[in-house]
Design a protein around this motif. Structure first.
Motif, PDB file in Angstrom:
ATOM      1  N   SER A   1      16.223   0.041  -6.046  1.00 29.12           N
ATOM      2  CA  SER A   1      15.628   1.303  -5.622  1.00 29.12           C
ATOM      3  C   SER A   1      14.121   1.129  -5.692  1.00 29.12           C
TER       4      SER A   1
ATOM      5  N   THR B   1      10.508   1.383  -6.317  1.00 27.25           N
ATOM      6  CA  THR B   1       9.618   2.196  -7.137  1.00 27.25           C
ATOM      7  C   THR B   1       8.262   1.529  -7.155  1.00 27.25           C
TER       8      THR B   1
ATOM      9  N   ARG C   1       6.743   4.164 -13.845  1.00 26.38           N
ATOM     10  CA  ARG C   1       7.049   3.930 -12.435  1.00 26.38           C
ATOM     11  C   ARG C   1       7.449   5.239 -11.771  1.00 26.38           C
ATOM     12  N   GLN C   2       7.115   5.312 -10.514  1.00 26.08           N
ATOM     13  CA  GLN C   2       7.452   6.496  -9.751  1.00 26.08           C
ATOM     14  C   GLN C   2       8.334   6.109  -8.583  1.00 26.08           C
ATOM     15  N   SER C   3       9.117   7.068  -8.096  1.00 28.96           N
ATOM     16  CA  SER C   3       9.960   6.797  -6.941  1.00 28.96           C
ATOM     17  C   SER C   3       9.107   6.732  -5.681  1.00 28.96           C
ATOM     18  N   TRP C   4       9.668   6.122  -4.655  1.00 29.48           N
ATOM     19  CA  TRP C   4       8.953   5.958  -3.390  1.00 29.48           C
ATOM     20  C   TRP C   4       8.754   7.322  -2.731  1.00 29.48           C
TER      21      TRP C   4
ATOM     22  N   ARG D   1       8.501  10.480  -0.191  1.00 33.33           N
ATOM     23  CA  ARG D   1       9.306  10.926   0.949  1.00 33.33           C
ATOM     24  C   ARG D   1       8.490  11.839   1.864  1.00 33.33           C
TER      25      ARG D   1
ATOM     26  N   THR E   1      12.383  -0.873   1.781  1.00 34.46           N
ATOM     27  CA  THR E   1      13.140  -0.032   0.857  1.00 34.46           C
ATOM     28  C   THR E   1      14.506  -0.626   0.557  1.00 34.46           C
TER      29      THR E   1
END
Length: 777
Positions: A134, A136, A145-148, A150, A287
């Motif tokens: 996933s 990040t 860490r942060q999510s990608w 959107r 991704t």
């Protein structure tokens, strides 16, 4: 469409056996897939003398043939009428038929061979080891860490891209501290340094960090830019505007790299700008685990290159000097740039005023000592000059990046070899070929200085030098050097033509030629441009620097005689323009042009010369009629423009070139008036309209001008003097009598009819000379 197929038209092995994952949703995206793309109906075609690529396919909906002329049409971009959009439109027009998408495997095999078989096991990237992938990224403090994202906004993706790319660089430096790279990606969404085009705002840049990053950066700084957009066509044109500035800022740069990211589809592309084409990969979906791994491999392969800090650069050239590949290690000091044509592809012509130096005092390293310790770059493409069926010398595609053993030079015979000055003929002396020369990290610090002058230059081992018999060059002699990128099969045309007309009136006396190699593999394209430098002995200036109206016209008259000398020797120039006529600082002694006009039977002092013969053809060779070709459109004859607009083929003729001299004079008068502050509104309108590279508006403008000049007395709202108006009127009247018999069958040869035409053209000019003043007041 099946996403795991190769999009190269010729099958080849290795697609499914390399570590590059070609099945990671990298479906082929046409240039027309962008949301705002309006090139869908573009019917641009390659001309009869412009072969399309055999190895790879172009876009799905654009079938290009080699037998039809290219249609010139405007590229519709955004409606904003700002300088940046105009620059993008020029780039779009320039690269319209020269864009090529290549599958990831073929792109990397040809241009980034270090990617194929690359071992990433030493790289400690967490995302490479995640069982459930996933994407990040690290936030700025690198603690969590942060999510990608959107989001649909481009800017929201700048920090995440900077983070994941710099994480690759940091992991590489940790794994290989002995090969640490002081480079980083930085968000740079602002104007570049003062003096550069302030409206050009790249999104991210890869650059050197060893000496810190100043608040404003010049175009000399970027190793490569990264553009974020959802429309690839628009982004490609945008990046092209950056590339034009990067090539201009570092004149030794031969190719430019760039990255692209589609923030809506998460597609990552690699772009390579060469003189012959713009190559790029399909989108890699970062991704996904396989797409992210592919992106990491591409970044790491660039970090592995010893020439990273001077990526794509010829290290024998900077903005101040050029080191020649002769036995004496002759150094040229560049005093002035007389002409430069900013372009992404094509000939990229530069005209330089130089002085011959022995060994520049700042080049304190011994060239001969370094040649025995040259380093070979095992990952760099060394196939320039290699026969297409030969393997790449010194390349092991499966060597892991931890390997520190340099590849051994191949013993195969290569066609690209170094040569020195010849003393008694025109044959070059062959020598050994070396690989890409390793660069020192301290070298890159000069890009932050104004002069961009290296402490030392490195001899280009892939250049061949030839001198002309009788050329006696001495230290401190002034020369004019033309740098350009002609097609490989035409790189000798200009040299052959000018040496066959040695010391003829109106033409340069050429003294040496340096021919380089294409910086990319031979098999990557069928139309290959290579770097060529030709030096001439005369010291000249731009035509726009003429000291008076009289001096300007005399220089043009002498250049017309030079054109006639070429034509009667069997050569047709085909690119007469304001940049290809030099006005000499001091008259040069030439052979008197007997047979053209009584006034010149004993004339030996020449004041103007016609240069730049890249587009010349031998009129004695039978050839097919052609359509659109590379040229300087504002100076093209009305007949050729009309033929091309109707998408018909025709033969170039001598009177087309002679008409180009008329448009040169008009252009020069308008721009001199503008420079001196005398241009009227009418003059400025003509300047603006002549500046376009779009065929239809230029054709319409020239048609209107021809009609206006039928009655020169009625033209009152211009700074052009009455004698010049009368001259232009009489000249243009010579080209309205219809077709010359026989011109439909071939390019005409020199004969009594053509000589009379030249004589009449010159007589009109000679009748005007005495009416012109010796100053611009």
């Amino acid at each position: 469409m099946n996403s795991d197929m190769c999009y190269c038209s010729e099958p080849h092995s290795g697609h499914m056996t390399t570590n590059i994952d070609l099945s990671s949703k990298m479906s082929r995206v046409s240039l027309d897939d962008g949301a705002n793309d309006t090139d869908e109906d573009d019917e641009a075609q390659v001309s009869s003398n412009q072969s399309q690529l055999i190895t790879h396919s172009q876009s799905n909906n654009s079938q290009r043939t080699s037998s039809s002329p290219r249609k010139i049409s405007s590229t519709h971009l955004r409606p904003e009428n700002d300088p940046q959009e105009k620059r993008k439109e020029r780039v779009a027009h320039e690269i319209n038929s020269l864009k090529e998408e290549i599958c990831v495997h073929c792109f990397c095999s040809s241009f980034l061979p270090g990617v194929v078989g690359l071992d990433l096991s030493p790289i400690g990237l967490p995302l490479l080891r995640s069982s459930s992938f996933s994407l990040t990224y690290l936030n700025p403090d690198k603690s969590t860490r942060q999510s990608w994202p959107r989001s649909s906004r481009e800017r929201d993706y700048y920090p995440p891209l900077e983070s994941i790319l710099n994480e690759v660089i940091d992991s590489y430096n940790t794994a290989y501290p002995e090969k640490k790279r002081e480079v980083a990606f930085i968000v740079y969404d602002k104007a570049m340094a003062p003096g550069d085009h302030k409206s050009l705002k790249p999104d991210l840049l890869l650059g050197e960090t060893e000496f810190g990053i100043p608040p404003f950066l010049p175009w000399k700084y970027p190793i490569l830019p990264l553009e974020v957009k959802n429309d690839f066509t628009d982004a490609l044109n945008q990046v092209g505007t950056y590339v034009r500035e990067m090539l201009e800022a570092r004149p030794g740069r031969q190719v430019c790299w760039a990255f692209f990211f589609d923030h809506k589809k998460s597609g990552f592309r690699v772009i390579l700008f060469t003189a012959d084409r713009v190559h790029y990969t399909p989108p890699i979906q970062i991704t996904t685990a396989s797409g992210y791994r592919d992106m990491v491999k591409i970044v790491v392969s660039l970090l592995e290159r010893p020439d990273l800090l001077t990526l794509g650069e010829d290290l024998s050239r900077d903005s101040k000097h050029k080191l020649l590949p002769d036995d004496d290690h002759t150094t040229l000091e560049i005093k002035d740039v007389l002409f430069t044509k900013k372009s992404v592809t094509g000939r990229r012509t530069r005209i330089l005023s130089v002085i011959i130096k022995d060994k520049h005092s700042s080049f304190f390293a011994s060239i001969s000592d370094r040649e025995s310790t040259q380093k070979y770059d095992p990952l760099a493409p060394l196939t320039a000059g290699v026969e297409p069926d030969e393997p790449m010398p010194g390349q092991n595609r499966n060597v892991p990046i931890s390997s520190s053993s340099p590849a051994q030079p191949s013993t195969r015979k290569l066609r690209s070899q170094i040569g020195g000055f010849t003393s008694s003929n025109q044959q070059a002396i062959p020598g050994p070929l070396f690989g890409i020369i390793s660069s020192e990290s301290s070298r890159a610090s000069v890009i932050l200085k104004d002069d961009y002058s290296y402490q030392r230059l490195e001899r280009n081992q892939r250049e061949t030098m030839t001198s002309f018999f009788g050329a006696n060059m001495q230290i401190n002699d002034h020369l004019v050097v033309k740098e350009s990128w002609p097609l490989k099969d035409r790189c000798d045309i200009e040299w052959e033509a000018f040496t066959s007309c040695a010391n003829q009136f109106g033409l340069p006396f050429v003294v040496y030629k340096v021919v380089g190699c294409h910086p990319m593999p031979v098999s990557c394209t069928t139309e290959k441009r290579i770097p060529v430098q030709i030096a001439m002995k005369e010291k000249g200036e731009k035509l726009l620097k003429a000291s008076s109206p009289r001096a300007l016209l005399i220089a043009v008259i002498h250049s017309v005689i030079g054109h006639w000398n070429l034509f009667r020797a069997g050569w047709l120039h085909r690119d007469v323009s304001v940049g290809n006529i030099l006005i000499l600082e001091e008259p040069a002694s030439k052979t008197a042009p007997a047979g053209i006009h009584a006034d010149f039977e004993h004339q030996t002092q020449c004041s103007g010369i016609l240069i730049d013969g890249d587009a010349m053809i031998n009129v004695g060779i039978e050839r097919r009629p052609g359509g659109f070709r590379s040229c300087t459109l504002p100076f093209l004859s009305l007949r050729l423009m009309d033929t091309w607009d109707r998408e018909e083929n025709t033969f170039d003729q001598y009177f087309d070139d002679v008409e180009s001299f008329v448009w040169v004079v008009l252009w020069a008068l308008l721009h001199i008036a503008k420079e001196k502050g005398n241009a009227t509104k009418q003059d400025q309108d003509w300047i603006d309209q002549l500046a376009t590279n779009d065929l239809k508006p230029l054709l319409n403008l020239k048609g209107r001008l021809c009609y206006k000049f039928l009655r020169p007395a009625a033209i009152v709202k211009t700074s052009i003097s009455r004698p010049f108006l009368e001259l232009l009127s009489k000249w243009l009247g010579m080209f309205g009598s219809g077709s010359t018999p026989g011109m439909e069958e071939r390019t005409l040869l020199s004969d009594d009819i053509s000589t009379k035409f030249y004589r009449d053209f010159l007589q009109v000019a000679l009748d005007t000379v005495d009416q012109l003043p010796d100053n611009w007041k």
